[in-house]
Motif scaffolding. Sequence first.
Motif, PDB file in Angstrom:
ATOM      1  N   MET A 139       0.811  -1.211   0.000  1.00 31.89           N
ATOM      2  CA  MET A 139       0.000   0.000   0.000  1.00 31.89           C
ATOM      3  C   MET A 139       0.850   1.269   0.000  1.00 31.89           C
ATOM      4  O   MET A 139       1.910   1.317   0.629  1.00 31.89           O
ATOM      5  N   PRO A 140       0.375   2.315  -0.680  1.00 32.51           N
ATOM      6  CA  PRO A 140       1.079   3.602  -0.651  1.00 32.51           C
ATOM      7  C   PRO A 140       1.198   4.126   0.779  1.00 32.51           C
ATOM      8  O   PRO A 140       0.342   3.853   1.631  1.00 32.51           O
ATOM      9  N   ALA A 141       2.230   4.907   1.012  1.00 29.96           N
ATOM     10  CA  ALA A 141       2.500   5.410   2.363  1.00 29.96           C
ATOM     11  C   ALA A 141       1.386   6.300   2.883  1.00 29.96           C
ATOM     12  O   ALA A 141       1.226   6.463   4.104  1.00 29.96           O
TER      13      ALA A 141
ATOM     14  N   PRO B 200      -6.053   8.481   0.946  1.00 26.68           N
ATOM     15  CA  PRO B 200      -5.894   9.945   0.925  1.00 26.68           C
ATOM     16  C   PRO B 200      -7.229  10.621   0.640  1.00 26.68           C
ATOM     17  O   PRO B 200      -8.090  10.072  -0.059  1.00 26.68           O
ATOM     18  N   THR B 201      -7.430  11.795   1.161  1.00 19.55           N
ATOM     19  CA  THR B 201      -8.728  12.461   1.082  1.00 19.55           C
ATOM     20  C   THR B 201      -9.173  12.713  -0.355  1.00 19.55           C
ATOM     21  O   THR B 201     -10.373  12.839  -0.625  1.00 19.55           O
ATOM     22  N   ALA B 202      -8.235  12.761  -1.283  1.00 17.74           N
ATOM     23  CA  ALA B 202      -8.602  13.014  -2.682  1.00 17.74           C
ATOM     24  C   ALA B 202      -9.220  11.796  -3.344  1.00 17.74           C
ATOM     25  O   ALA B 202      -9.807  11.913  -4.427  1.00 17.74           O
TER      26      ALA B 202
ATOM     27  N   GLU C 274      -1.735   4.544  -8.471  1.00 18.13           N
ATOM     28  CA  GLU C 274      -1.963   5.242  -9.741  1.00 18.13           C
ATOM     29  C   GLU C 274      -2.976   6.364  -9.556  1.00 18.13           C
ATOM     30  O   GLU C 274      -2.821   7.456 -10.106  1.00 18.13           O
ATOM     31  N   THR C 275      -4.026   6.095  -8.769  1.00 17.48           N
ATOM     32  CA  THR C 275      -5.072   7.103  -8.539  1.00 17.48           C
ATOM     33  C   THR C 275      -4.514   8.273  -7.765  1.00 17.48           C
ATOM     34  O   THR C 275      -4.795   9.444  -8.086  1.00 17.48           O
ATOM     35  N   VAL C 276      -3.717   7.993  -6.729  1.00 17.90           N
ATOM     36  CA  VAL C 276      -3.126   9.058  -5.922  1.00 17.90           C
ATOM     37  C   VAL C 276      -2.199   9.919  -6.780  1.00 17.90           C
ATOM     38  O   VAL C 276      -2.238  11.157  -6.737  1.00 17.90           O
ATOM     39  N   THR C 277      -1.377   9.264  -7.598  1.00 19.76           N
ATOM     40  CA  THR C 277      -0.428   9.994  -8.455  1.00 19.76           C
ATOM     41  C   THR C 277      -1.150  10.885  -9.456  1.00 19.76           C
ATOM     42  O   THR C 277      -0.755  12.033  -9.701  1.00 19.76           O
ATOM     43  N   SER C 278      -2.271  10.374 -10.008  1.00 14.90           N
ATOM     44  CA  SER C 278      -2.996  11.140 -11.018  1.00 14.90           C
ATOM     45  C   SER C 278      -3.674  12.369 -10.454  1.00 14.90           C
ATOM     46  O   SER C 278      -4.044  13.285 -11.200  1.00 14.90           O
TER      47      SER C 278
END
Length: 408
Positions: A321-323, A341-343, A402-406
Amino acid sequence: MTTWESLYAKRASRMRASEIRELLKLLDRPDVISFAGGIPDPELFPTESFQKAYEEILGGPEASRALQYGVSEGSLRLRMWIVAHMRELGVECAPENILITSGSQQALDYLGKLFLSPGDTALVQWPTYLGAVQAFNAYELQFDRLDPGTNRAAEDYARKADEFGGQVKFAYLSPDFANPTGLTVGLEDRRRILALAEKLSCAIVEDAPYESLRYDGEAVEPMLALDCQNSGGIENSRTLYCGSFSKSLSPGLRLGWICAASEVISRLVLIKQASDLNTPVLNQDAMARVAERDFATHTARTNRIYRARRDAMLEALEKHMPAECRWTRPEGGMFIWVELPTACDAAELLQSSVEKAKVAFVPGRAFHPDGSGANTMRLSFSCADERKIEEGVSRLARLIAETVTSRL
């Protein structure tokens, strides 16, 4: 044509489809790794034990009684087993303190029907069990947040309930390995909730379907046991304990129970009589035999397997999982709660997850009565083996990354 909408009761407008029940359809897709359904692994059911029980009943003199109507309170043999089980949990009670229900979901509906008038308030954990929200919602109540970790005074709960046009009728919680978070309410917080209920003169609904699914840590006394200690016994207690065989032995037989003061049980019996007369006698008799012979050994076996799966999911989450993500570390039950993340919107993520990653989960918004929690999700580890858990979490984590990065 009949205009049905004009004929429905006002309460019907508060009824909503269960997102979880809809997601269970994904279990039929062999290409999807499902962490969605909060259900026991069917491969672990004590099938032979149930087969033997039904053969004994239907092949002997008890068959005619088992196929007949029964008393609304429930089979005495099964209630006697529950009395012994509750004693092991620290609750002294009698058969008169037990009502057999068609699963603990029926118990929640009955309690809503008995206690809630339009405008009343139920205090619930935030997030809370979706099935409880559905069961209570039809009775035109409001939900208020139950958080024993705050310094919120009883007077504030009472004032808010009065503004809505009613009073606080009960506090509802699942103190052991809650659905959806997997968290356990500690001893001191249980005592705080009891003290709050006493100040508010309200009841406590203790929903305990996962009580027997403890994998590590020390067991905490049930709310009802603590209440009995404080009040002098079950007849003076304000706690209503909802138990279930669905997560321990079999959900298909639809058997649960309510343990409470006999005065409340007698009122609930009237609701049972008007609802479905009685829970099937045959199923009750079979469950009593299986519980008497196999409950302890069967739950010990399933707990070893579920513990390994929980550990596998926690390890996979830590690894992949991402940090930016956070998750709970339950001592038992079937669930791990993940905060994104909230986004991130978990409901939007689900569609991509099923179609691209071939992984299913439950978005967390459904468990929040106010519609918040869009960036949360519930993962269940009960029905996937360690290999599938590693693969599924790995796929899901890549999609989340990928979603967080985008969105940065």
